[in-house]
Design a protein around this motif. Structure first.
Motif, PDB file in Angstrom:
ATOM      1  N   PRO A  25      39.982  38.317  34.127  1.00  0.00           N
ATOM      2  CA  PRO A  25      41.117  37.576  33.542  1.00  0.00           C
ATOM      3  C   PRO A  25      41.647  36.493  34.489  1.00  0.00           C
ATOM      4  O   PRO A  25      42.106  35.445  34.025  1.00  0.00           O
ATOM      5  N   ARG A  28      39.528  33.470  34.290  1.00  0.00           N
ATOM      6  CA  ARG A  28      39.869  32.705  33.082  1.00  0.00           C
ATOM      7  C   ARG A  28      41.130  31.873  33.313  1.00  0.00           C
ATOM      8  O   ARG A  28      41.222  30.724  32.858  1.00  0.00           O
TER       9      ARG A  28
ATOM     10  N   LEU B  76      46.422  43.584  34.159  1.00  0.00           N
ATOM     11  CA  LEU B  76      45.725  42.305  34.045  1.00  0.00           C
ATOM     12  C   LEU B  76      44.256  42.472  34.448  1.00  0.00           C
ATOM     13  O   LEU B  76      43.360  42.184  33.676  1.00  0.00           O
ATOM     14  N   GLY B 109      45.424  41.829  30.078  1.00  0.00           N
ATOM     15  CA  GLY B 109      44.525  40.822  30.619  1.00  0.00           C
ATOM     16  C   GLY B 109      43.482  40.326  29.634  1.00  0.00           C
ATOM     17  O   GLY B 109      42.796  39.336  29.895  1.00  0.00           O
ATOM     18  N   ASP B 110      43.340  41.027  28.505  1.00  0.00           N
ATOM     19  CA  ASP B 110      42.410  40.585  27.461  1.00  0.00           C
ATOM     20  C   ASP B 110      43.086  39.690  26.433  1.00  0.00           C
ATOM     21  O   ASP B 110      42.416  39.216  25.512  1.00  0.00           O
ATOM     22  N   GLU B 112      44.674  36.535  24.880  1.00  0.00           N
ATOM     23  CA  GLU B 112      44.556  35.080  25.063  1.00  0.00           C
ATOM     24  C   GLU B 112      45.910  34.444  25.374  1.00  0.00           C
ATOM     25  O   GLU B 112      46.011  33.556  26.234  1.00  0.00           O
ATOM     26  N   ILE B 115      46.890  35.183  28.995  1.00  0.00           N
ATOM     27  CA  ILE B 115      46.115  34.321  29.907  1.00  0.00           C
ATOM     28  C   ILE B 115      46.691  32.905  29.886  1.00  0.00           C
ATOM     29  O   ILE B 115      46.874  32.268  30.934  1.00  0.00           O
TER      30      ILE B 115
END
Lengths: 128, 128
Positions: A25, A28, B76, B109-110, B112, B115
């Motif tokens: 993460p 990203r 995260l 942390g997955d 979108e 992030i």
């Protein structure tokens, strides 16, 4: 000749873990920052386990001509890592690179928009 | 009589640390979730060091009549904690409370939007 010293230099500083997939993460986040700030030199560095360390990332930026480096702590919790280890590592970097201005931003967990995004994530995760 | 069993029951599950101040940002997230979902029973629990543990938080919710609990990992990084310890602890809770449906959401942390919020935070922190 490019004036690398005029580029903003940023280190995204995360905790790190034994499993390199831990970093996914954060990679990203770094990709997105690079995409949105192509003029900046962006490094991702880790407190523990993963490479590069903060010192190594700062060295890289200094070698590329950075005169000022902004360290952005990608930490949520405000415990010993953030209160004790991060300042100690930043002080070590500043001592090693006295010609570079080293600044530390407030950590991610202090950011109202990050807290809000986490809360919205929880609300979505709770109802999906 | 209130039907507590119809309330959504959520556990926000964070890492924890020795310093109790570590939890401050997570307490803020939990407060915000409670404010925006007053119909939900929301507990904040920790993998290490801080109380309540995941097991204790799940017990509390079950005692209050929860028939289903959604666990939302506020992690995260995707390392050993998330890949090994969280599933093991969730399995322990499920074994202890066989009458309660235990579900685990994807981790923070997955997400979108999380992030993106972290990237926007970095961009602000880099230029402030």
């Amino acid at each position: 000749m490019n004036d690398e010293s005029a580029r903003p230099a940023i280190i995204l500083f995360a905790h790190g873990a034994r499993d390199p997939r831990w970093a996914e993460p954060f990679l990203r986040v770094a990709e997105r920052v690079r995409a949105e700030a192509p003029e900046a030199a962006v490094e991702l560095a880790y407190l523990e386990h993963l490479e590069p360390s903060l010192e190594e990332a700062a060295r890289r930026l200094a070698l590329r001509g950075a005169k000022a480096i902004r360290i952005v702590p990608l930490f949520l919790g405000r415990g010993g890592h953030l209160r004790i280890e991060v300042p100690a590592r930043v002080a070590a970097v500043a001592a090693e690179l006295p010609e570079v201005v080293i600044e530390v931003a407030l950590p991610a967990g202090d950011d109202e928009a990050v807290i809000d995004a986490l809360a919205q994530f929880c609300l979505r995760a709770a109802s999906s």
